[in-house]
Design a protein around this motif. Structure first.
Motif, PDB file in Angstrom:
ATOM      1  N   VAL A  19      94.374 -17.162  74.273  1.00 45.07           N
ATOM      2  CA  VAL A  19      94.164 -18.546  73.877  1.00 45.07           C
ATOM      3  C   VAL A  19      94.474 -19.434  75.083  1.00 45.07           C
ATOM      4  O   VAL A  19      95.557 -19.332  75.666  1.00 45.07           O
ATOM      5  CB  VAL A  19      95.069 -18.921  72.682  1.00 45.07           C
ATOM      6  N   ARG A  20      93.536 -20.300  75.457  1.00 51.26           N
ATOM      7  CA  ARG A  20      93.734 -21.204  76.597  1.00 51.26           C
ATOM      8  C   ARG A  20      94.548 -22.423  76.159  1.00 51.26           C
ATOM      9  O   ARG A  20      94.038 -23.535  76.056  1.00 51.26           O
ATOM     10  CB  ARG A  20      92.402 -21.604  77.191  1.00 51.26           C
ATOM     11  N   ALA A  21      95.819 -22.130  75.881  1.00 50.39           N
ATOM     12  CA  ALA A  21      96.762 -23.168  75.460  1.00 50.39           C
ATOM     13  C   ALA A  21      98.173 -22.603  75.642  1.00 50.39           C
ATOM     14  O   ALA A  21      98.378 -21.391  75.600  1.00 50.39           O
ATOM     15  CB  ALA A  21      96.535 -23.528  73.993  1.00 50.39           C
ATOM     16  N   PRO A  22      99.145 -23.490  75.820  1.00 52.33           N
ATOM     17  CA  PRO A  22     100.527 -23.015  75.903  1.00 52.33           C
ATOM     18  C   PRO A  22     100.955 -22.329  74.589  1.00 52.33           C
ATOM     19  O   PRO A  22     100.415 -22.622  73.514  1.00 52.33           O
ATOM     20  CB  PRO A  22     101.334 -24.299  76.118  1.00 52.33           C
ATOM     21  N   ARG A  23     101.925 -21.459  74.715  1.00 50.44           N
ATOM     22  CA  ARG A  23     102.394 -20.707  73.549  1.00 50.44           C
ATOM     23  C   ARG A  23     102.877 -21.624  72.436  1.00 50.44           C
ATOM     24  O   ARG A  23     102.567 -21.399  71.263  1.00 50.44           O
ATOM     25  CB  ARG A  23     103.511 -19.741  73.970  1.00 50.44           C
ATOM     26  N   GLU A  24     103.620 -22.662  72.763  1.00 50.33           N
ATOM     27  CA  GLU A  24     104.156 -23.556  71.738  1.00 50.33           C
ATOM     28  C   GLU A  24     103.038 -24.235  70.952  1.00 50.33           C
ATOM     29  O   GLU A  24     103.126 -24.397  69.741  1.00 50.33           O
ATOM     30  CB  GLU A  24     105.095 -24.591  72.365  1.00 50.33           C
TER      31      GLU A  24
END
Length: 172
Positions: free
Chosen positions: A27-32
């Motif tokens: 996923v191209r997003a931070p883990r949080e």
């Protein structure tokens, strides 16, 4: 004809008749953010038209993010249909729940691992298929072939792809 464990050759490992389903997605997003979209915004991205009991009647999917909490779909008339019970909720790393949609509960576990500042690997494992009866495995589900025909694995591919898109969209 049944065999007992003593009749098997020493050291032989038998394959599981109904192995766990394992899927991963980047996923191209931070883990949080990926975690927050999964747990807090499920009704916005989950493909409810295919993967819910109420389909067009579903107005929300709620997650009570604590051990013992419930994951449920809420219909436009107020009907609540539980999907399962939260087994693990360790933000932003690990989420697990029972999956009661199959009749006999199975378990779904997700791990969220940061691989870069804005890239998260989500690993899913759906276990417990060995507890389902043959009738439950043949049951009609959202996709052709039923659970025994591999529809649940294909379903998780679609669900994780929807999560992937939803979490990444916030940067656009």
């Amino acid at each position: 004809m049944s065999r007992n464990a003593d009749s098997e050759p020493e050291g032989r490992v038998l394959p599981l008749a109904r192995p766990p389903i394992r899927r991963s997605v980047l996923v191209r997003a931070p883990r949080e953010r990926t975690w927050a979209v999964f747990v807090g915004r499920m009704a916005e991205w989950w493909p409810l038209d295919l993967f819910s009991a109420g389909r067009e009647r579903v107005r929300d999917v709620t997650v009570d993010p604590r051990v013992g909490g419930t994951v449920a779909e809420v219909w436009d008339d107020g009907t609540t249909l539980p999907w399962g019970e939260v087994l693990t909720c360790a933000e932003p790393e690990h989420f697990a729940m029972t999956w009661n949609i199959t009749g006999t509960p199975t378990e779904v576990a997700l791990r969220f691992r940061a691989v870069a500042p804005a890239l998260t690997k989500v690993d899913l494992e759906h276990t417990g298929w060995d507890r389902l009866s043959a009738d439950e495995l043949r049951a009609d589900c959202a996709l052709p072939g039923g659970y025994s025909g591999g529809a649940i694995a294909t379903g998780w591919d679609r669900i994780l792809a929807a999560l992937q898109r939803a979490a990444a969209e916030e940067d656009e």
